[in-house]
Design an enzyme around this catalytic site. Structure first.
Site, short mmCIF file in Angstrom:
data_model
loop_
_atom_site.label_atom_id
_atom_site.label_comp_id
_atom_site.label_asym_id
_atom_site.label_seq_id
_atom_site.Cartn_x
_atom_site.Cartn_y
_atom_site.Cartn_z
N TYR A 137 0.82 -1.37 0.13
CA TYR A 137 -0.09 -0.04 -0.08
C TYR A 137 0.59 1.34 -0.07
O TYR A 137 0.47 2.29 -0.25
CB TYR A 137 -1.00 0.07 1.17
CG TYR A 137 -2.10 -1.01 1.02
CD1 TYR A 137 -2.04 -2.30 1.10
CD2 TYR A 137 -3.37 -0.17 0.71
CE1 TYR A 137 -3.22 -3.02 0.95
CE2 TYR A 137 -4.56 -1.28 0.59
CZ TYR A 137 -4.52 -2.45 0.72
OH TYR A 137 -5.69 -3.18 0.71
N LYS A 196 4.13 -14.94 5.56
CA LYS A 196 4.62 -16.06 4.51
C LYS A 196 6.09 -16.02 4.41
O LYS A 196 6.63 -15.61 3.65
CB LYS A 196 4.09 -15.23 3.10
CG LYS A 196 4.11 -16.19 1.89
CD LYS A 196 3.00 -17.50 2.14
CE LYS A 196 3.48 -18.30 0.74
NZ LYS A 196 2.60 -19.43 0.77
N ASP A 230 -1.84 -18.34 3.74
CA ASP A 230 -2.67 -19.35 2.94
C ASP A 230 -3.10 -20.33 3.79
O ASP A 230 -4.63 -20.58 3.94
CB ASP A 230 -1.89 -19.87 1.79
CG ASP A 230 -0.58 -20.54 2.07
OD1 ASP A 230 0.04 -20.43 3.20
OD2 ASP A 230 0.17 -21.21 1.26
N ASP A 254 -5.93 -7.28 4.34
CA ASP A 254 -7.03 -6.66 3.69
C ASP A 254 -7.86 -8.18 3.28
O ASP A 254 -9.06 -7.93 3.16
CB ASP A 254 -6.59 -6.15 2.51
CG ASP A 254 -7.69 -5.65 1.44
OD1 ASP A 254 -8.79 -5.12 1.96
OD2 ASP A 254 -7.56 -5.73 0.27
N ASP A 258 -11.79 -9.95 4.35
CA ASP A 258 -13.16 -10.17 3.85
C ASP A 258 -13.39 -11.67 3.98
O ASP A 258 -14.83 -11.59 4.03
CB ASP A 258 -12.94 -9.67 2.19
CG ASP A 258 -13.08 -8.75 1.97
OD1 ASP A 258 -13.10 -7.57 2.80
OD2 ASP A 258 -13.37 -8.45 0.55
#
Ligand code: IPM
Ligand code: MN
Length: 362
Positions: A137, A196, A230, A254, A258
């Site tokens: 970002y 990650k 993941d 982000d 969701d």
């Protein structure tokens, strides 16, 4: 009487409709709990941009800095190319006001349907602390040789130690104060880093080292876990009860929120806070502007009402925040709201607001 200066940014699409209901609930709570809200409304968003070409004028930004908090509806307009309003308003506000924490609870309220089989409010009850100032970002990158067969694009994931550290410290504090042990819902307070480290061997190496160094030194009482992002998505569906407080970078935060929002009953319920612990914070429903449903009085306002509740908590009105939360909870448990999907509530947006305002006031 205490006065809180609140900037109201209804924004685009269904933003104004849901913010109106959130303000209704706030006014009811203010009357009940004895504080005042001095509200200033700003018309930032797609319509203003179309009219004037302005996204966030510097003068408005300066005025916003003079408020105690901001309540935002939604940013994003079908007639404006994606990125202009999002970057020019929402992300610029987050950056300029240095709201480096994005707090997104994933909580399934009783009476709300989740698509996750055999899981209920006891299992789906955790919080994501999304770092909100760095990562992809930041906007570093570019396109070279554009339009040719050799064109190259980069978008850089970057984090400074300072950014990582202030976010982790806030998350550890949060876990200590609001984790499962603190809430009487488990044996320990746990902070899990979501990263990650198997691929992003620079950025998440930094996160992981800082996580354990800070944890060892200053938060030995908070248990630590680590998940690859993941795998985290997998467990959010399969075993959400494993989670307590999760902390992660901006982009992963982000995406996973969701997913989290869907498991808690959908975008109509998911609230978040962009927090600057020393400055002006901004609260918003995380669902976006929903142009398809704009102006129909059919969108669920509960996420915006929940965001308003989080705002009151940050302003130190803890009793009010708890009351708004329990009013939401009661409204959902009552069975009066048929579904939380837009157009299927069996009540209008304003009727849901009236109902929750009445529950918050009594
Ligand atoms: C969110 C949104 C924003 C983000 C967009 C609209 C810029 O998706 O608040 O989650 O990516 O942070
Ligand atoms: Mn998002």
């Amino acid at each position: 009487m205490k006065t809180h200066r609140i900037a109201i940014l209804p924004g685009d699409g269904t933003g104004p409709e849901v913010v109106r209901e959130a303000v209704k609930v706030l006014d009811a709570a203010a009357a009940r709990f004895g504080f005042e809200l001095a509200k200033t409304e700003y018309d930032l968003g797609g319509e203003r941009y179309k009219r004037t070409g302005e996204t966030l004028p510097d003068s408005v930004l300066e005025e916003l800095k003079g408020h105690n908090a901001i309540l935002l509806g939604a940013i994003g307009h079908p007639d404006v190319r994606p990125g202009i309003l999002e970057k020019g308003i929402l992300l610029r506000l987050r950056f300029e006001l240095d709201q480096y924490i994005n707090l997104r609870p994933v909580r399934l309220y009783p009476g709300v349907e989740t698509p996750i089989k055999d899981k209920g409010p006891k299992e789906i009850d955790y919080v994501v602390v999304r770092e909100n100032s760095g990562d992809i970002y930041t906007g570093m990158g570019g396109i070279a040789m554009k339009g040719t067969a050799d064109e190259v694009a980069t978008q850089v994931m970057c984090y400074s130690r300072r950014q990582v550290e202030r976010c982790l410290r806030w998350a550890f504090e949060y876990a200590r104060k609001h984790g499962k042990k603190a809430r009487g819902a488990g044996e320990k307070n746990t902070l899990a880093l979501v990263g990650k480290t198997n691929v992003l061997t620079y950025v998440f190496d930094l996160w992981e080292r800082a996580f354990h160094e800070i944890g060892d030194r200053d938060y030995p009482d908070v248990a630590r876990e680590y998940y690859h992002v993941d795998a985290c998505c997998m467990w959010m569906v399969k075993s959400p009860e494993w989670f307590d407080v999760l902390v992660t970078g901006n982009m992963f935060g982000d995406i996973i929120t969701d997913l989290g929002a869907m498991t808690q009953g959908g975008m109509g319920l998911a609230a978040g806070g962009n927090i600057n612990p020393q400055g002006v914070s901004m609260f918003e429903p995380i669902g976006g502007s929903a142009p398809k449903y704009t102006g129909q009085d059919v969108i669920c306002p509960i996420a915006a009402i929940g965001a308003a509740g989080m705002m009151m908590d940050t302003l130190g009105e803890h009793e009010t925040a708890a009351r708004i939360e329990s009013a939401i909870e009661k409204s959902l448990a009552s069975g009066k709201i048929k579904s939380l999907s837009a157009g299927k509530m069996g009540m209008s947006t304003s009727q849901v607001g009236d109902y929750i305002a009445q529950l918050a006031a009594t």
